[in-house]
Write a protein that holds these residues in place. Sequence first.
Motif, mmCIF file in Angstrom:
data_model
loop_
_atom_site.group_PDB
_atom_site.id
_atom_site.type_symbol
_atom_site.label_atom_id
_atom_site.label_comp_id
_atom_site.label_asym_id
_atom_site.label_seq_id
_atom_site.Cartn_x
_atom_site.Cartn_y
_atom_site.Cartn_z
ATOM 1 N N ASP A 1 0.808 -1.214 0.000
ATOM 2 C CA ASP A 1 0.000 0.000 0.000
ATOM 3 C C ASP A 1 0.842 1.266 0.000
ATOM 4 O O ASP A 1 0.482 2.270 -0.608
ATOM 5 C CB ASP A 1 -0.934 0.019 1.221
ATOM 6 C CG ASP A 1 -2.074 -0.990 1.085
ATOM 7 O OD1 ASP A 1 -2.384 -1.349 -0.079
ATOM 8 O OD2 ASP A 1 -2.642 -1.376 2.113
ATOM 9 N N TYR A 2 1.969 1.232 0.710
ATOM 10 C CA TYR A 2 2.779 2.447 0.781
ATOM 11 C C TYR A 2 3.370 2.798 -0.596
ATOM 12 O O TYR A 2 3.568 3.963 -0.906
ATOM 13 C CB TYR A 2 3.882 2.337 1.846
ATOM 14 C CG TYR A 2 4.965 1.331 1.540
ATOM 15 C CD1 TYR A 2 6.106 1.735 0.856
ATOM 16 C CD2 TYR A 2 4.859 0.007 1.938
ATOM 17 C CE1 TYR A 2 7.116 0.822 0.569
ATOM 18 C CE2 TYR A 2 5.854 -0.903 1.666
ATOM 19 C CZ TYR A 2 6.972 -0.501 0.971
ATOM 20 O OH TYR A 2 7.966 -1.386 0.680
ATOM 21 N N LEU A 3 3.635 1.785 -1.451
ATOM 22 C CA LEU A 3 4.128 2.059 -2.805
ATOM 23 C C LEU A 3 3.050 2.709 -3.652
ATOM 24 O O LEU A 3 3.327 3.619 -4.435
ATOM 25 C CB LEU A 3 4.623 0.783 -3.469
ATOM 26 C CG LEU A 3 5.972 0.251 -3.006
ATOM 27 C CD1 LEU A 3 6.330 -1.039 -3.744
ATOM 28 C CD2 LEU A 3 7.063 1.281 -3.232
ATOM 29 N N VAL A 4 1.819 2.263 -3.498
ATOM 30 C CA VAL A 4 0.697 2.843 -4.237
ATOM 31 C C VAL A 4 0.507 4.299 -3.818
ATOM 32 O O VAL A 4 0.327 5.184 -4.656
ATOM 33 C CB VAL A 4 -0.594 2.026 -4.020
ATOM 34 C CG1 VAL A 4 -1.795 2.721 -4.632
ATOM 35 C CG2 VAL A 4 -0.439 0.620 -4.576
ATOM 36 N N GLU A 5 0.573 4.530 -2.515
ATOM 37 C CA GLU A 5 0.420 5.900 -2.017
ATOM 38 C C GLU A 5 1.542 6.793 -2.534
ATOM 39 O O GLU A 5 1.313 7.928 -2.952
ATOM 40 C CB GLU A 5 0.402 5.915 -0.491
ATOM 41 C CG GLU A 5 -0.845 5.306 0.106
ATOM 42 C CD GLU A 5 -0.757 5.196 1.635
ATOM 43 O OE1 GLU A 5 0.256 5.625 2.210
ATOM 44 O OE2 GLU A 5 -1.712 4.670 2.220
ATOM 45 N N GLU A 6 2.780 6.273 -2.512
ATOM 46 C CA GLU A 6 3.915 7.055 -3.013
ATOM 47 C C GLU A 6 3.785 7.308 -4.512
ATOM 48 O O GLU A 6 4.103 8.388 -4.999
ATOM 49 C CB GLU A 6 5.229 6.354 -2.698
ATOM 50 C CG GLU A 6 5.594 6.406 -1.236
ATOM 51 C CD GLU A 6 6.884 5.651 -0.939
ATOM 52 O OE1 GLU A 6 7.491 5.079 -1.876
ATOM 53 O OE2 GLU A 6 7.284 5.645 0.231
ATOM 54 N N LEU A 7 3.289 6.323 -5.241
ATOM 55 C CA LEU A 7 3.094 6.480 -6.681
ATOM 56 C C LEU A 7 2.035 7.534 -6.975
ATOM 57 O O LEU A 7 2.215 8.377 -7.855
ATOM 58 C CB LEU A 7 2.713 5.133 -7.303
ATOM 59 C CG LEU A 7 2.522 5.114 -8.820
ATOM 60 C CD1 LEU A 7 3.821 5.520 -9.515
ATOM 61 C CD2 LEU A 7 2.089 3.739 -9.288
ATOM 62 N N VAL A 8 0.958 7.526 -6.231
ATOM 63 C CA VAL A 8 -0.104 8.519 -6.403
ATOM 64 C C VAL A 8 0.432 9.913 -6.098
ATOM 65 O O VAL A 8 0.180 10.880 -6.829
ATOM 66 C CB VAL A 8 -1.333 8.178 -5.523
ATOM 67 C CG1 VAL A 8 -2.306 9.340 -5.472
ATOM 68 C CG2 VAL A 8 -2.016 6.914 -6.018
ATOM 69 N N ILE A 9 1.187 10.046 -5.013
ATOM 70 C CA ILE A 9 1.768 11.338 -4.639
ATOM 71 C C ILE A 9 2.744 11.801 -5.722
ATOM 72 O O ILE A 9 2.733 12.960 -6.138
ATOM 73 C CB ILE A 9 2.448 11.260 -3.256
ATOM 74 C CG1 ILE A 9 1.395 11.078 -2.174
ATOM 75 C CG2 ILE A 9 3.291 12.502 -2.990
ATOM 76 C CD1 ILE A 9 1.970 10.797 -0.794
ATOM 77 N N PHE A 10 3.584 10.882 -6.198
ATOM 78 C CA PHE A 10 4.550 11.215 -7.244
ATOM 79 C C PHE A 10 3.842 11.678 -8.513
ATOM 80 O O PHE A 10 4.236 12.676 -9.126
ATOM 81 C CB PHE A 10 5.440 10.003 -7.530
ATOM 82 C CG PHE A 10 6.409 10.237 -8.643
ATOM 83 C CD1 PHE A 10 7.540 11.035 -8.453
ATOM 84 C CD2 PHE A 10 6.212 9.664 -9.895
ATOM 85 C CE1 PHE A 10 8.441 11.245 -9.478
ATOM 86 C CE2 PHE A 10 7.106 9.879 -10.919
ATOM 87 C CZ PHE A 10 8.224 10.672 -10.712
ATOM 88 N N LEU A 11 2.790 10.970 -8.925
ATOM 89 C CA LEU A 11 2.043 11.357 -10.124
ATOM 90 C C LEU A 11 1.343 12.703 -9.936
ATOM 91 O O LEU A 11 1.310 13.523 -10.861
ATOM 92 C CB LEU A 11 1.029 10.274 -10.486
ATOM 93 C CG LEU A 11 1.627 8.966 -11.022
ATOM 94 C CD1 LEU A 11 0.524 7.942 -11.253
ATOM 95 C CD2 LEU A 11 2.404 9.216 -12.300
ATOM 96 N N ALA A 12 0.812 12.936 -8.742
ATOM 97 C CA ALA A 12 0.146 14.217 -8.477
ATOM 98 C C ALA A 12 1.152 15.361 -8.538
ATOM 99 O O ALA A 12 0.895 16.411 -9.143
ATOM 100 C CB ALA A 12 -0.548 14.184 -7.122
ATOM 101 N N LEU A 13 2.317 15.165 -7.899
ATOM 102 C CA LEU A 13 3.358 16.195 -7.947
ATOM 103 C C LEU A 13 3.869 16.401 -9.370
ATOM 104 O O LEU A 13 4.135 17.532 -9.786
ATOM 105 C CB LEU A 13 4.505 15.830 -7.010
ATOM 106 C CG LEU A 13 4.204 15.898 -5.516
ATOM 107 C CD1 LEU A 13 5.420 15.427 -4.721
ATOM 108 C CD2 LEU A 13 3.808 17.308 -5.111
ATOM 109 N N GLY A 14 3.971 15.316 -10.124
ATOM 110 C CA GLY A 14 4.389 15.419 -11.532
ATOM 111 C C GLY A 14 3.391 16.210 -12.350
ATOM 112 O O GLY A 14 3.767 17.054 -13.171
#
Length: 85
Positions: A3-16
């Motif tokens: 789950d923490y990878l999914v959350e980090e991926l979502v945050i990364f995509l949002a920041l991108g």
Amino acid sequence: MPDYLVEELVIFLALGAIAVVVILQIGASRRAKAALARDTELRQIAERAVATQEDTAGRLAQVTNQLAEMDQRVATVERILKDAE
């Protein structure tokens, strides 16, 4: 996938996505400033062209008047020369 990878991926995509939008807005702002500067410069060039055309028209009128006076003087001299013959 943890789950923490999914959350980090979502945050990364949002920041991108935010970064892309900011970059696009900065580019649009710079293009708008460049267009405004170009328009201002073109307006100044057009104003100078109009002023130059007006000046040229005034000078042309002066030359035309001087030429008309010279034509009258030449005609007078020709008449005097004919009378003298």
